[in-house]
Design an enzyme around this catalytic site. Structure first.
Site, short mmCIF file in Angstrom:
data_model
loop_
_atom_site.label_atom_id
_atom_site.label_comp_id
_atom_site.label_asym_id
_atom_site.label_seq_id
_atom_site.Cartn_x
_atom_site.Cartn_y
_atom_site.Cartn_z
N ASP A 1 30.58 1.38 -1.16
CA ASP A 1 30.37 1.89 0.20
C ASP A 1 31.57 1.50 1.06
O ASP A 1 31.43 1.18 2.25
CB ASP A 1 29.06 1.32 0.78
N ASP B 1 27.44 -7.34 -2.44
CA ASP B 1 28.41 -8.09 -1.63
C ASP B 1 27.81 -9.34 -1.00
O ASP B 1 28.48 -10.05 -0.25
CB ASP B 1 29.02 -7.20 -0.55
N LEU C 1 25.47 -3.19 10.15
CA LEU C 1 26.38 -2.96 9.03
C LEU C 1 26.86 -1.52 9.04
O LEU C 1 26.08 -0.58 9.24
CB LEU C 1 25.69 -3.27 7.70
N ARG D 1 0.81 -1.22 0.00
CA ARG D 1 0.00 0.00 0.00
C ARG D 1 0.85 1.27 0.00
O ARG D 1 0.32 2.35 -0.23
CB ARG D 1 -0.95 0.02 1.20
#
Length: 386
Positions: free
Chosen positions: A275, A250, A308, A229
């Site tokens: 990154d 990765d 992370l 939605r």
């Protein structure tokens, strides 16, 4: 320039950014590509570099999101010397140009980062500009960005974020956190805009895109998830033929099944990003990120609680993972690593292809292992062979 001053790099396969050509060579003069010729057309007495049997020559990789490398974090060393170390660390993995990326920090640190980029660019063509990832982010999707440094945009930020002379400024922001017209102002100032660390709705994302936002920073990560939605920014990105979205391939940040689905459904332009954090091209297995200890283990960069924190990924591995994890042809993965990011940054008429008139940024590698053999930046070959 004399014929002797020309350099010719011959390979079993030359990928020019669109097609793979067998038994060809790239001819360069100075920092530019002059032509792509058949190997048998190389003039007698030419200055030729013969790549090893089976090697490919392709456009140099372009990474628009690099937090660090060579044990240097850009936030800690926003200096020309810090950038030079990061450039060198990533070059051994085929990255010939990049955007040093500053995550959410103070205005003073942001000014220092932009100044350092402006100082090094005339001497290091691999530095294309700067990527400001923050500080205008959603409190709900900060990841490892510091909450106390998150803030609302102010009028002075437009000039502060404008591109350095001759370079690119990429700004990652949460559009729902910006005042009306701020996206348009940054675009008018010459910035490239990307949505990231955002809880924007689909409607808010579309509004930002109408004002000139074209990028999406690490698609799927740190943004409102796709829902039935409320499709949010992911659906807005995938349905637009004008969107460019960074993918961290990765096997950790996004499940390969989700990436395969996005590549099948998406109408836009995927870009590989790393990154990358300091351990890439470095030796240390841990580092400090704005006061928090980050461990690099099992191919991941994580906090003590398992969050992370960037990635321990290089571009050669990202290309290899596209083939191994996403079942992509090597040629398509190479487009994601060079041609698409060049186009996103507005540099697609100068970088990302091996054709006449383009800068001689090239990467030579083994197509099976993606081990990089050599690189060239603006026609200059890397001093080291790997």
């Amino acid at each position: 320039m004399t014929e002797e001053a020309r350099r010719t790099i011959a390979a079993d396969i030359v990928f020019d950014g669109e097609s793979a050509h067998r038994d060809c060579a790239v001819v360069t003069e100075g920092e530019d590509i002059v032509s792509l010729i058949l190997r048998r057309e190389i003039p007698r007495g030419a200055n030729v570099v013969e790549l090893p049997k089976g090697a490919w020559l392709a456009p140099g990789f372009i990474d628009i999101q690099v937090n660090g490398g060579g044990d240097v974090l850009f936030n800690d060393e926003p200096t020309p010397e810090g950038i030079a170390t990061i450039l060198h660390a990533h070059r051994k993995f085929g990255t010939t140009s990049l955007l040093p990326t500053l995550i959410t920090d103070t205005d003073e640190k942001m000014i220092a980062a932009k100044r350092a980029v402006a100082e090094i660019m005339p001497h290091a063509p691999g530095a294309l500009g700067v990527h400001f990832e923050g500080p205008f982010l959603s409190s709900e999707r900060l990841g490892v960005h510091r909450a106390d440094l998150r803030r609302a945009p102010q009028p002075h930020h437009v000039e502060m974020l404008a591109p350095p002379p001759g370079g690119v400024s990429l700004v990652t922001l949460a559009p729902e956190e910006a005042p009306p017209g701020f996206v348009s102002e940054l675009v008018a100032a010459g910035c490239k805009l990307a949505l990231g660390h955002s809880m924007a709705t689909y409607a808010q994302t579309r509004e930002a895109m109408s004002e000139g936002l074209t990028g999406f920073t690490h698609l799927f990560n740190a943004m409102r998830p796709l829902a039935s939605r409320e499709p949010g920014p992911i659906a807005a990105a995938l349905e637009s033929p004008f969107a460019y979205y960074g993918l961290i391939v990765d096997g950790e940040h996004v499940d390969p099944a989700m990436l395969r689905l996005a590549l099948r459904a998406g109408l836009g332009h995927p870009m590989l990003v790393t990154d990358a954090m300091p351990p890439v091209g470095g030796c240390a297995q841990e580092f400090v990120l704005q006061g928090r200890t980050i461990l690099a283990q099992d191919g991941r960069c994580v906090t003590a609680d398992g969050t992370l924190a960037g990635a321990a990924l290089d571009m050669a591995s990202a290309v290899r993972n596209c083939v191994a994890l996403l079942d992509l042809p090597l040629e398509r993965a190479l487009v994601f690593a060079s041609t698409n990011p060049a186009n996103f940054l507005g540099l697609g008429k100068r970088l990302g292809r091996l054709v006449a008139g383009y800068r001689a940024d090239m990467t030579a590698f083994d197509p099976q292992s993606l081990r990089v053999i050599s690189t060239w930046v603006a026609g200059e070959r890397s001093a080291e062979e790997w």
